[in-house]
Design a protein around this motif. Structure first.
Motif, PDB file in Angstrom:
ATOM      1  N   ARG A 114      32.558  27.249  65.050  1.00 20.89           N
ATOM      2  CA  ARG A 114      33.285  26.263  65.859  1.00 20.89           C
ATOM      3  C   ARG A 114      33.078  24.854  65.326  1.00 20.89           C
ATOM      4  N   THR A 115      31.848  24.536  64.952  1.00 20.79           N
ATOM      5  CA  THR A 115      31.554  23.193  64.447  1.00 20.79           C
ATOM      6  C   THR A 115      32.322  22.922  63.156  1.00 20.79           C
ATOM      7  N   GLY A 116      32.358  23.904  62.265  1.00 20.57           N
ATOM      8  CA  GLY A 116      33.091  23.730  61.019  1.00 20.57           C
ATOM      9  C   GLY A 116      34.566  23.489  61.261  1.00 20.57           C
ATOM     10  N   HIS A 117      35.172  24.277  62.161  1.00 16.26           N
ATOM     11  CA  HIS A 117      36.582  24.095  62.476  1.00 16.26           C
ATOM     12  C   HIS A 117      36.826  22.718  63.101  1.00 16.26           C
ATOM     13  N   ALA A 118      35.961  22.315  64.033  1.00 15.12           N
ATOM     14  CA  ALA A 118      36.163  21.052  64.745  1.00 15.12           C
ATOM     15  C   ALA A 118      36.058  19.856  63.806  1.00 15.12           C
ATOM     16  N   LYS A 119      35.083  19.864  62.912  1.00 19.65           N
ATOM     17  CA  LYS A 119      34.911  18.747  61.983  1.00 19.65           C
ATOM     18  C   LYS A 119      36.099  18.626  61.041  1.00 19.65           C
ATOM     19  N   LEU A 120      36.541  19.752  60.524  1.00 16.09           N
ATOM     20  CA  LEU A 120      37.676  19.730  59.611  1.00 16.09           C
ATOM     21  C   LEU A 120      38.936  19.271  60.335  1.00 16.09           C
ATOM     22  N   ALA A 121      39.165  19.750  61.561  1.00 17.01           N
ATOM     23  CA  ALA A 121      40.348  19.353  62.320  1.00 17.01           C
ATOM     24  C   ALA A 121      40.336  17.859  62.606  1.00 17.01           C
ATOM     25  N   ALA A 122      39.180  17.322  63.007  1.00 10.63           N
ATOM     26  CA  ALA A 122      39.093  15.892  63.312  1.00 10.63           C
ATOM     27  C   ALA A 122      39.355  15.047  62.076  1.00 10.63           C
ATOM     28  N   ALA A 123      38.795  15.446  60.939  1.00 10.00           N
ATOM     29  CA  ALA A 123      38.989  14.685  59.702  1.00 10.00           C
ATOM     30  C   ALA A 123      40.450  14.722  59.263  1.00 10.00           C
ATOM     31  N   LEU A 124      41.049  15.897  59.330  1.00 14.06           N
ATOM     32  CA  LEU A 124      42.452  16.020  58.932  1.00 14.06           C
ATOM     33  C   LEU A 124      43.364  15.245  59.875  1.00 14.06           C
ATOM     34  N   ASP A 125      43.084  15.303  61.163  1.00 21.03           N
ATOM     35  CA  ASP A 125      43.913  14.603  62.134  1.00 21.03           C
ATOM     36  C   ASP A 125      43.877  13.091  61.875  1.00 21.03           C
ATOM     37  N   ALA A 126      42.684  12.547  61.636  1.00 15.99           N
ATOM     38  CA  ALA A 126      42.571  11.114  61.364  1.00 15.99           C
ATOM     39  C   ALA A 126      43.353  10.733  60.111  1.00 15.99           C
ATOM     40  N   SER A 127      43.228  11.525  59.063  1.00 12.76           N
ATOM     41  CA  SER A 127      43.923  11.244  57.815  1.00 12.76           C
ATOM     42  C   SER A 127      45.432  11.319  57.984  1.00 12.76           C
ATOM     43  N   LEU A 128      45.914  12.361  58.646  1.00 15.34           N
ATOM     44  CA  LEU A 128      47.358  12.541  58.786  1.00 15.34           C
ATOM     45  C   LEU A 128      47.986  11.496  59.701  1.00 15.34           C
ATOM     46  N   GLN A 129      47.264  11.070  60.737  1.00 16.86           N
ATOM     47  CA  GLN A 129      47.820  10.041  61.616  1.00 16.86           C
ATOM     48  C   GLN A 129      48.032   8.737  60.856  1.00 16.86           C
ATOM     49  N   LEU A 130      47.108   8.394  59.961  1.00 16.84           N
ATOM     50  CA  LEU A 130      47.289   7.203  59.121  1.00 16.84           C
ATOM     51  C   LEU A 130      48.503   7.350  58.213  1.00 16.84           C
ATOM     52  N   LYS A 131      48.662   8.513  57.619  1.00 18.77           N
ATOM     53  CA  LYS A 131      49.785   8.729  56.715  1.00 18.77           C
ATOM     54  C   LYS A 131      51.110   8.737  57.462  1.00 18.77           C
ATOM     55  N   LEU A 132      51.113   9.245  58.685  1.00 22.31           N
ATOM     56  CA  LEU A 132      52.333   9.252  59.480  1.00 22.31           C
ATOM     57  C   LEU A 132      52.783   7.838  59.834  1.00 22.31           C
ATOM     58  N   LYS A 133      51.818   6.953  60.088  1.00 20.20           N
ATOM     59  CA  LYS A 133      52.166   5.563  60.382  1.00 20.20           C
ATOM     60  C   LYS A 133      52.793   4.889  59.173  1.00 20.20           C
ATOM     61  N   ALA A 134      52.309   5.243  58.003  1.00 27.57           N
ATOM     62  CA  ALA A 134      52.812   4.622  56.777  1.00 27.57           C
ATOM     63  C   ALA A 134      54.167   5.181  56.357  1.00 27.57           C
ATOM     64  N   ALA A 135      54.330   6.490  56.462  1.00 27.05           N
ATOM     65  CA  ALA A 135      55.559   7.123  55.976  1.00 27.05           C
ATOM     66  C   ALA A 135      55.821   8.409  56.736  1.00 27.05           C
ATOM     67  N   PRO A 136      56.341   8.314  57.960  1.00 25.04           N
ATOM     68  CA  PRO A 136      56.575   9.536  58.744  1.00 25.04           C
ATOM     69  C   PRO A 136      57.677  10.388  58.129  1.00 25.04           C
ATOM     70  N   ASP A 137      57.448  11.676  58.050  1.00 26.53           N
ATOM     71  CA  ASP A 137      58.479  12.618  57.632  1.00 26.53           C
ATOM     72  C   ASP A 137      58.181  13.967  58.268  1.00 26.53           C
ATOM     73  N   GLU A 138      59.128  14.915  58.183  1.00 23.82           N
ATOM     74  CA  GLU A 138      58.994  16.201  58.854  1.00 23.82           C
ATOM     75  C   GLU A 138      57.809  17.009  58.325  1.00 23.82           C
ATOM     76  N   ARG A 139      57.555  16.884  57.010  1.00 25.32           N
ATOM     77  CA  ARG A 139      56.440  17.632  56.428  1.00 25.32           C
ATOM     78  C   ARG A 139      55.125  17.192  57.059  1.00 25.32           C
ATOM     79  N   LEU A 140      54.920  15.882  57.131  1.00 26.23           N
ATOM     80  CA  LEU A 140      53.680  15.372  57.722  1.00 26.23           C
ATOM     81  C   LEU A 140      53.614  15.680  59.214  1.00 26.23           C
ATOM     82  N   LYS A 141      54.759  15.610  59.904  1.00 26.23           N
ATOM     83  CA  LYS A 141      54.764  15.913  61.334  1.00 26.23           C
ATOM     84  C   LYS A 141      54.346  17.354  61.580  1.00 26.23           C
ATOM     85  N   GLY A 142      54.853  18.265  60.753  1.00 29.31           N
ATOM     86  CA  GLY A 142      54.481  19.664  60.899  1.00 29.31           C
ATOM     87  C   GLY A 142      53.008  19.892  60.649  1.00 29.31           C
TER      88      GLY A 142
END
Length: 424
Positions: A114-142
């Motif tokens: 559970r800890t491994g999944h949670a850490k990876l999900a949190a890190a990916l979510d933070a990274s993708l939210q930044l990228k979505l602000k810069a250049a939102p597209d369907e690929r990133l939204k998915g």
């Protein structure tokens, strides 16, 4: 058909998610089993709030108050558990709650997963939210939607671990030393339950796609705090713009083969959580009902290679189509060889999402119907065969009734000695 000779399965139209209520006739009163309750994309006409309100109404207890004998949370993805966040569940009496072994709070191996999944999900979510602000597209939204589906879902999981009326028993399946696939429980007299997954072998639950799919797990485990793959070079080595023109054809081929690291890690996270999914067979009399959650290739492969489990699969009369009709569930071997021509019933809870155009997978649906599986889709309930399925008001649910072969005598059942960790 006499009410006492059938099992009824009700598929609620939650949009993109799962929610199935199974009603089993037993001596004295019907018993109810709820498989999941969640969504990440609402149905056209109904929200998850609408579904839960109707679900609670559909489960009156002997005192008139809502009651469910068993609640099954196949895995912690939001599209399977988000409905448990709602306040209505505090007034529902539940006999038992079943979850995969990876949810056991007393198991250190489960905690590590559970800890491994949670850490990876949190890190990916933070990274993708930044990228979505810069250049939102369907690929990133998915990708962001898939990551958010894997976040901790604390409110829903709190209900499953500590909520409901009646101080329900919690079972985490299977046991480390499980000696048999099948167990029984007093709250479901006359029903046998077989646990085909998840495995306690991490290599099995990580085996995600037929026939490959492990290579990006190491990359996912090595993400830095920003969610970016670590680099052995400092910034002075980085090249802005296109790749150098003097790259050889072989170099270019290798670069193209790397694909999209973000997408690969997101897919690995999604599949890793799916790999923990419960895969259960309910046996009522001689009739088998298969609920595989979102079990991935590794779980399916292990079940099909186990003679006892394969026999259970071959007797399937009802199939809840795995993972909303995705490519990495429902192996071709299961359809072409194991259930071929047996006249089954099937239900698929799904809803098209623009970012995931391959779900549900059209060739899979054609393969199922081509093998004499009568199939109902939650998002296209009006197209279900009215001779087999009953569609509820405004498409909120679809029912199917399965006749029980050799109904059980319904004797008293002793508590299981195998198959689950039991806690209160």
């Amino acid at each position: 058909m006499a009410e006492g000779s059938v099992v009824r399965i009700r598929m609620y139209n939650v949009g993109f998610g799962d929610c199935f209520l199974v009603t089993v006739p037993t001596r004295g009163r019907p018993r109810r089993i709820l498989f999941d309750c969640g969504s990440i994309k609402k149905a056209e006409k109904h929200s998850i709030d609408d579904v839960v309100a109707r679900l609670v109404q559909d489960c009156p207890g002997e005192d008139g108050k809502p009651a469910i004998d068993v609640v099954v949370a196949t895995h912690r993805h939001r599209d399977h558990v988000s409905g448990f966040e709602l306040a209505e569940w505090s007034g529902v009496t539940v006999g038992e709650v079943w979850m995969p072994w990876t949810e056991d709070p007393a198991d250190p191996d489960a905690q590590a997963v559970r800890t491994g999944h949670a850490k990876l999900a949190a890190a990916l979510d933070a990274s993708l939210q930044l990228k979505l602000k810069a250049a939102p597209d369907e690929r990133l939204k998915g990708m962001a939607l898939a990551v958010q589906n894997a976040l901790t879902n604390e409110g829903a999981m709190r209900t499953l671990h500590d909520g409901f009326n009646g101080n329900p028993v919690r079972r985490y399946m299977p046991l480390k030393d499980q000696a048999r696939l099948t167990f029984e429980t007093p709250v479901l007299p006359g029903v046998k339950i077989s646990v085909l997954g998840p495995s306690r072998d991490l290599d099995v639950i990580r085996d995600m796609n037929p026939p490959k799919g492990k290579s990006y797990l190491c990359l996912g485990d090595s993400l830095d705090v920003r969610g970016e793959p670590p680099s052995p070079f400092d910034d002075s080595w980085k090249i802005e713009g296109d790749a150098p023109a003097d790259l050889s054809a072989d170099d270019r081929k290798k670069l193209r083969a790397q694909g999209d690291p973000d997408a690969a890690v997101v897919a690995s996270l999604d599949s890793a959580v799916n790999g923990t999914s419960l895969m259960l067979v309910l046996q009522v009399g001689a009739t088998h009902f298969l609920f595989p959650g979102d079990a991935q290739w590794g779980t399916w492969q292990a079940a099909m290679r186990n003679p006892e489990a394969r026999d259970l699969l071959s007797a399937t009369r009802f199939y809840k189509v795995g993972h909303h009709g995705s490519h990495n569930a429902t192996p071709r071997e299961f359809v072409d060889e194991i259930i071929h021509g047996k006249g089954m019933r099937g239900m698929i809870s799904t809803n098209p999402v623009a970012s995931w155009p391959g779900i549900p997978r059209a060739p899979l649906l054609a393969q199922l119907t081509g093998h004499n599986v009568a199939l109902a889709r939650s998002d296209q309930s009006a197209e279900a065969d009215p001779a087999v399925f009953h569609v509820g008001e405004d498409g909120l649910y679809v029912d199917v009734e399965i006749e029980i072969a050799d109904p059980p005598a319904d004797p008293p059942v002793d508590p299981p000695k195998d198959g689950a960790t039991v806690t209160r």
